[in-house]
Design a protein around this motif. Structure first.
Motif, PDB file in Angstrom:
ATOM      1  N   THR A 170      -1.298   9.510   0.908  1.00 37.49           N
ATOM      2  CA  THR A 170      -0.792   8.329   1.609  1.00 37.49           C
ATOM      3  C   THR A 170      -1.746   7.149   1.610  1.00 37.49           C
ATOM      4  O   THR A 170      -1.361   6.035   1.967  1.00 37.49           O
ATOM      5  CB  THR A 170      -0.438   8.672   3.063  1.00 37.49           C
ATOM      6  OG1 THR A 170      -1.627   9.160   3.702  1.00 37.49           O
ATOM      7  CG2 THR A 170       0.636   9.744   3.113  1.00 37.49           C
ATOM      8  N   PHE A 195       3.529  10.321  -4.692  1.00 37.79           N
ATOM      9  CA  PHE A 195       4.079  11.676  -4.684  1.00 37.79           C
ATOM     10  C   PHE A 195       4.147  12.234  -6.107  1.00 37.79           C
ATOM     11  O   PHE A 195       4.305  11.486  -7.066  1.00 37.79           O
ATOM     12  CB  PHE A 195       5.519  11.681  -4.143  1.00 37.79           C
ATOM     13  CG  PHE A 195       5.705  11.043  -2.797  1.00 37.79           C
ATOM     14  CD1 PHE A 195       5.808   9.664  -2.669  1.00 37.79           C
ATOM     15  CD2 PHE A 195       5.798  11.824  -1.661  1.00 37.79           C
ATOM     16  CE1 PHE A 195       5.987   9.082  -1.423  1.00 37.79           C
ATOM     17  CE2 PHE A 195       5.986  11.244  -0.411  1.00 37.79           C
ATOM     18  CZ  PHE A 195       6.084   9.877  -0.295  1.00 37.79           C
ATOM     19  N   GLY A 208       9.439   0.854   5.103  1.00 41.13           N
ATOM     20  CA  GLY A 208      10.373   1.398   6.072  1.00 41.13           C
ATOM     21  C   GLY A 208      11.737   1.750   5.547  1.00 41.13           C
ATOM     22  O   GLY A 208      12.603   2.147   6.317  1.00 41.13           O
ATOM     23  N   TYR A 212       0.854  -1.180   0.000  1.00 43.24           N
ATOM     24  CA  TYR A 212       0.000   0.000   0.000  1.00 43.24           C
ATOM     25  C   TYR A 212       0.895   1.236   0.000  1.00 43.24           C
ATOM     26  O   TYR A 212       1.206   1.780   1.057  1.00 43.24           O
ATOM     27  CB  TYR A 212      -0.910  -0.027   1.224  1.00 43.24           C
ATOM     28  CG  TYR A 212      -1.799  -1.245   1.237  1.00 43.24           C
ATOM     29  CD1 TYR A 212      -1.402  -2.401   1.909  1.00 43.24           C
ATOM     30  CD2 TYR A 212      -3.004  -1.257   0.540  1.00 43.24           C
ATOM     31  CE1 TYR A 212      -2.209  -3.529   1.914  1.00 43.24           C
ATOM     32  CE2 TYR A 212      -3.818  -2.379   0.538  1.00 43.24           C
ATOM     33  CZ  TYR A 212      -3.413  -3.515   1.224  1.00 43.24           C
ATOM     34  OH  TYR A 212      -4.199  -4.627   1.214  1.00 43.24           O
ATOM     35  N   PRO A 213       1.288   1.655  -1.192  1.00 48.28           N
ATOM     36  CA  PRO A 213       2.287   2.711  -1.266  1.00 48.28           C
ATOM     37  C   PRO A 213       1.736   4.097  -0.950  1.00 48.28           C
ATOM     38  O   PRO A 213       0.521   4.325  -1.016  1.00 48.28           O
ATOM     39  CB  PRO A 213       2.740   2.655  -2.723  1.00 48.28           C
ATOM     40  CG  PRO A 213       1.525   2.177  -3.460  1.00 48.28           C
ATOM     41  CD  PRO A 213       0.864   1.189  -2.521  1.00 48.28           C
ATOM     42  N   SER A 214       2.624   4.985  -0.608  1.00 49.70           N
ATOM     43  CA  SER A 214       2.328   6.411  -0.635  1.00 49.70           C
ATOM     44  C   SER A 214       2.744   6.926  -2.008  1.00 49.70           C
ATOM     45  O   SER A 214       3.680   6.413  -2.611  1.00 49.70           O
ATOM     46  CB  SER A 214       3.116   7.148   0.453  1.00 49.70           C
ATOM     47  OG  SER A 214       2.699   6.752   1.730  1.00 49.70           O
ATOM     48  N   GLY A 242       6.531   1.948   1.503  1.00 50.40           N
ATOM     49  CA  GLY A 242       6.057   1.942   2.873  1.00 50.40           C
ATOM     50  C   GLY A 242       6.600   0.834   3.737  1.00 50.40           C
ATOM     51  O   GLY A 242       6.108   0.599   4.832  1.00 50.40           O
ATOM     52  N   LYS A 289       1.433  15.075  -2.177  1.00 46.86           N
ATOM     53  CA  LYS A 289       1.513  13.657  -1.875  1.00 46.86           C
ATOM     54  C   LYS A 289       0.169  13.154  -1.360  1.00 46.86           C
ATOM     55  O   LYS A 289      -0.691  13.952  -0.944  1.00 46.86           O
ATOM     56  CB  LYS A 289       2.599  13.374  -0.842  1.00 46.86           C
ATOM     57  CG  LYS A 289       2.327  13.962   0.533  1.00 46.86           C
ATOM     58  CD  LYS A 289       3.489  13.663   1.481  1.00 46.86           C
ATOM     59  CE  LYS A 289       3.214  14.219   2.869  1.00 46.86           C
ATOM     60  NZ  LYS A 289       4.376  14.004   3.787  1.00 46.86           N
ATOM     61  N   ASN A 309      12.251   4.069   3.155  1.00 49.76           N
ATOM     62  CA  ASN A 309      12.220   5.443   2.639  1.00 49.76           C
ATOM     63  C   ASN A 309      12.631   5.547   1.173  1.00 49.76           C
ATOM     64  O   ASN A 309      12.909   6.640   0.692  1.00 49.76           O
ATOM     65  CB  ASN A 309      13.103   6.365   3.476  1.00 49.76           C
ATOM     66  CG  ASN A 309      12.426   6.749   4.775  1.00 49.76           C
ATOM     67  OD1 ASN A 309      11.633   6.002   5.316  1.00 49.76           O
ATOM     68  ND2 ASN A 309      12.737   7.927   5.270  1.00 49.76           N
ATOM     69  N   ARG A 310      12.697   4.440   0.478  1.00 51.73           N
ATOM     70  CA  ARG A 310      13.133   4.473  -0.910  1.00 51.73           C
ATOM     71  C   ARG A 310      11.959   4.833  -1.802  1.00 51.73           C
ATOM     72  O   ARG A 310      10.848   4.359  -1.606  1.00 51.73           O
ATOM     73  CB  ARG A 310      13.689   3.105  -1.292  1.00 51.73           C
ATOM     74  CG  ARG A 310      14.215   3.002  -2.693  1.00 51.73           C
ATOM     75  CD  ARG A 310      14.890   1.669  -2.883  1.00 51.73           C
ATOM     76  NE  ARG A 310      15.356   1.524  -4.257  1.00 51.73           N
ATOM     77  CZ  ARG A 310      16.265   0.658  -4.633  1.00 51.73           C
ATOM     78  NH1 ARG A 310      16.830  -0.140  -3.745  1.00 51.73           N
ATOM     79  NH2 ARG A 310      16.631   0.568  -5.892  1.00 51.73           N
ATOM     80  N   LEU A 311      12.211   5.683  -2.820  1.00 55.40           N
ATOM     81  CA  LEU A 311      11.183   6.079  -3.769  1.00 55.40           C
ATOM     82  C   LEU A 311      11.467   5.481  -5.140  1.00 55.40           C
ATOM     83  O   LEU A 311      12.620   5.438  -5.573  1.00 55.40           O
ATOM     84  CB  LEU A 311      11.125   7.605  -3.897  1.00 55.40           C
ATOM     85  CG  LEU A 311      10.713   8.388  -2.655  1.00 55.40           C
ATOM     86  CD1 LEU A 311      10.743   9.884  -2.954  1.00 55.40           C
ATOM     87  CD2 LEU A 311       9.333   7.971  -2.191  1.00 55.40           C
TER      88      LEU A 311
END
Lengths: 115, 113
Positions: B51, B34, B97, B30-32, B95, B49, B99-101
């Motif tokens: 969430t 941006f 943990g 379940y991504p955030s 998500g 963004k 923090n990679r996009l």
């Protein structure tokens, strides 16, 4: 806060020379990312650190590239020896651990030209 | 792995025109989501963004709605200005943990007076 600081902003060097790019992340951020941007390949993640430890360097193109983060406020990306195909804009970004929606804050970039 | 797809090619439009940039994603969790913007000679900066599903992110007249059923996060602005000329990147965070996009390839937007 000053934001992510990168130096130099521009670097022109000759093929075969060593190049060192520098980054100071935002204070309190525990993640640091190095990206490369070119017209042909777009934005590529090279490596990222968490608490100064490299977590994933699978994007580093080859052994000529190396990155270090000796402390929480400083990181370097080194290319030795440099080649013309390394010409690109290199970005550093930082973020902090606090949930699922943490944005990355980018520096202004270093434009590298290798002749 | 998780990925983002943006529509191909630059977008050229006249001032005060309506802008849409399409973005679809593939993710196992379940991504955030941006949108980042890059002005000439600068680094990327967060534009907006979202969430979770059905969230709408908005900023500077831009909007994007997180659509889980269509796995999309299209960017829209009702009336663009010359100052909106930039490159726009869609991105997702998985998500988990780290923090990679994951970034899309970006779209160059040129607004003509």
């Amino acid at each position: 806060d000053a934001g992510v600081i990168q130096s130099p902003r521009h670097e022109v060097t000759e093929m075969g020379q060593e190049v060192t790019l520098r980054c100071k992340p935002i204070s309190g951020h525990d993640y640091l990312f190095w990206y490369r941007q070119t017209m042909m390949r777009g934005l590529e993640l090279l490596i990222y650190f968490n608490n100064n430890v490299p977590i994933d360097d699978s994007g580093m193109p080859e052994d000529r590239f190396s990155a270090k983060m000796p402390n929480a406020s400083f990181s370097t990306l080194k290319i030795q020896p440099s080649e013309p195909r390394d010409s690109a804009v290199y970005f550093c970004a930082s973020s902090r651990t606090s949930g699922r929606s943490d944005e990355q804050y980018f520096g202004p970039g270093t434009r590298l030209t290798v002749t | 792995g998780d990925s983002v797809t943006q529509m191909e090619g630059p977008v050229t439009l006249s001032e005060e025109a309506f802008l849409t940039i399409n973005c679809t994603y593939t993710a196992t969790g379940y991504p955030s989501l941006f949108w980042y913007v890059q002005y000439p000679g600068e680094g990327l900066q967060l534009l907006l963004k979202a969430t979770k599903a059905d969230d709408k992110g908005s900023n500077k007249g831009f909007e994007a709605t997180y659509r889980k059923e269509t796995t999309s996060f299209h960017l829209e602005k009702g009336s663009v200005q010359v100052s909106d000329s930039a490159v726009y990147f869609c991105a997702l965070s998985d998500g988990y943990g780290n923090n990679r996009l994951a970034f899309g390839k970006g779209n160059q937007v040129v607004v003509i007076p």
